[in-house]
Every structure is written in C-alpha cells, then in structure tokens.
Design a protein around this motif. Structure first.
Motif, PDB file in Angstrom:
ATOM      1  N   UNK A  33       1.330  -2.895   0.546  1.00 14.53           N
ATOM      2  CA  UNK A  33       2.366  -3.790   1.067  1.00 14.53           C
ATOM      3  C   UNK A  33       3.579  -3.864   0.145  1.00 14.53           C
ATOM      4  N   UNK A  34       3.566  -3.095  -0.922  1.00 19.02           N
ATOM      5  CA  UNK A  34       4.726  -3.042  -1.809  1.00 19.02           C
ATOM      6  C   UNK A  34       5.800  -2.175  -1.134  1.00 19.02           C
ATOM      7  N   UNK A 117       5.090   2.578  -9.327  1.00 17.03           N
ATOM      8  CA  UNK A 117       4.417   1.555  -8.513  1.00 17.03           C
ATOM      9  C   UNK A 117       3.220   1.000  -9.273  1.00 17.03           C
ATOM     10  N   UNK A 118       2.425   1.895  -9.847  1.00 14.23           N
ATOM     11  CA  UNK A 118       1.283   1.457 -10.650  1.00 14.23           C
ATOM     12  C   UNK A 118       1.742   0.671 -11.875  1.00 14.23           C
ATOM     13  N   UNK A 119       2.845   1.098 -12.475  1.00 12.57           N
ATOM     14  CA  UNK A 119       3.384   0.400 -13.650  1.00 12.57           C
ATOM     15  C   UNK A 119       3.837  -1.002 -13.272  1.00 12.57           C
ATOM     16  N   UNK A 161       0.663 -10.785  -5.808  1.00 11.74           N
ATOM     17  CA  UNK A 161       1.598 -10.537  -4.700  1.00 11.74           C
ATOM     18  C   UNK A 161       2.834 -11.418  -4.850  1.00 11.74           C
ATOM     19  N   UNK A 162       2.627 -12.686  -5.178  1.00 15.06           N
ATOM     20  CA  UNK A 162       3.742 -13.607  -5.360  1.00 15.06           C
ATOM     21  C   UNK A 162       4.638 -13.134  -6.496  1.00 15.06           C
ATOM     22  N   UNK A 170       1.705 -10.312   4.428  1.00 18.02           N
ATOM     23  CA  UNK A 170       1.958  -8.893   4.662  1.00 18.02           C
ATOM     24  C   UNK A 170       0.648  -8.156   4.875  1.00 18.02           C
ATOM     25  N   UNK A 171       0.655  -7.292   5.870  1.00 17.85           N
ATOM     26  CA  UNK A 171      -0.536  -6.511   6.202  1.00 17.85           C
ATOM     27  C   UNK A 171      -0.417  -5.152   5.542  1.00 17.85           C
ATOM     28  N   UNK A 172      -1.449  -4.713   4.811  1.00 14.22           N
ATOM     29  CA  UNK A 172      -1.389  -3.415   4.149  1.00 14.22           C
ATOM     30  C   UNK A 172      -1.200  -2.286   5.140  1.00 14.22           C
TER      31      UNK A 172
END
Length: 180
Positions: A33-34, A117-119, A161-162, A170-172
C-alpha cells in the motif's frame, strides 16, 4: 553482604527482562500500500513489457528466416545452406542470450526500485520502535522468527502505516514480489 548483593541481582535481573517491550508488524500489510511500491510495480511492468516485445520481435524474425530457409533449402547450393544454417544458429543463440540478459536486468531493476522502499519501511519501523520504547520489533512476514507470543507483543503495523502516511484503510495490492 556479598551474598545479599548477588541474591538481589538475581532477583532484579529477571525483572528487567519482563520490563522489555516487544512489537510486531506485517510488512506484507504495509509494502503493497506504499505509493512507492505501486510506482515500482508499474515501472517494472513497463520494463518487462519492453523486454517481451523485443524478444517477440526477434523470435518472429527468426521464425520468418527459418521458414524461408526451409522453403529454399532444397534449391540452395551446399555452401549457402551451411551459411544460412550458421546465421540461424547465431540468431537463435543471440535470442537466448538476450532473454537471459533481459531477465537479469529485470531482476536488477526490481531490486534497485525496491531498495529505497525497504529502507523507508526500515526507517519507519526504527522510528516507531524508538518512539514506543520497544526493545525489539519483529516482522511477522519474515520466516526466520521461530515463535512470537501474540499476547506478549503489541502489533505496531498501523503505527508504521501512520508514520509512512499510509491510510489505515488502504487495501494491499497484489503482493507478488514484495517479500524481502
């Protein structure tokens, strides 16, 4: 006196273990969801399509030349037949090599796109862990954790997430390839 200090230390030490806080989260509820993940998936799909189109083009070209060769083969002198066979073999080898290179390039591009993204997720986990005073925060989607008592830890997925600015509703997206 020394025995009393040792005894007191034995009593206090286990209490410090119980005072530790542990958190857990599910990366597969966060990464898909990112917004960066959605963009990376789109970019990878575009790149994959480009490679597929080129592979199809070269395959079609090979098939056309092979069909022409088969039709003309009986009419061609031996030396021309051998030259055309060699050309076809080289085309086929180059096509196979290109497919392998395309696959490697696609994997490398995916890794490069996913790294930030992982970072970002890792930074958010550290921030939530520090802010919440957690000793450890575990990713439940990792398979290298032997056991977690869900009653003894707090699920901090929504906190992360916040922190990332992701809506809690949000839905993955499809998680294909999202596992780290």
């Amino acid at each position: 006196m020394l025995k009393k200090i040792a005894f007191l230390l034995l009593l206090i030490a286990p209490m410090s273990v119980f005072a530790q806080k542990f958190g857990q989260f599910k990366s597969m509820d966060i990464i898909p969801v990112m917004p960066e993940y959605t963009k990376a998936q789109t970019d990878i799909e575009t790149l994959r399509k480009q490679y597929e189109d080129e592979i199809k083009r070269t395959s079609d070209e090979f098939n056309k030349k092979f069909a022409e060769y088969q039709q003309e083969q009986s009419k061609l002198p031996q030396n021309i037949q051998e030259r055309r066979q060699k050309e076809l073999q080289e085309m086929q080898e180059k096509g196979m090599q290109y497919q392998q290179e395309a696959q490697q390039q696609l994997q490398q591009a995916y890794a490069e796109m996913m790294e930030p993204i992982y970072k970002k997720l890792e930074d958010a986990v550290k921030s939530v862990g520090t802010a919440g005073g957690y000793t450890m925060v575990f990713d439940l989607n990792r398979t290298d954790i032997p056991y977690i008592d869900a009653n003894a830890v707090k699920d901090v997925t929504n906190d992360i997430k916040t922190k990332l600015g992701i809506s809690l509703t949000a839905v993955p997206a499809s998680p294909a390839g999202a596992a780290r």
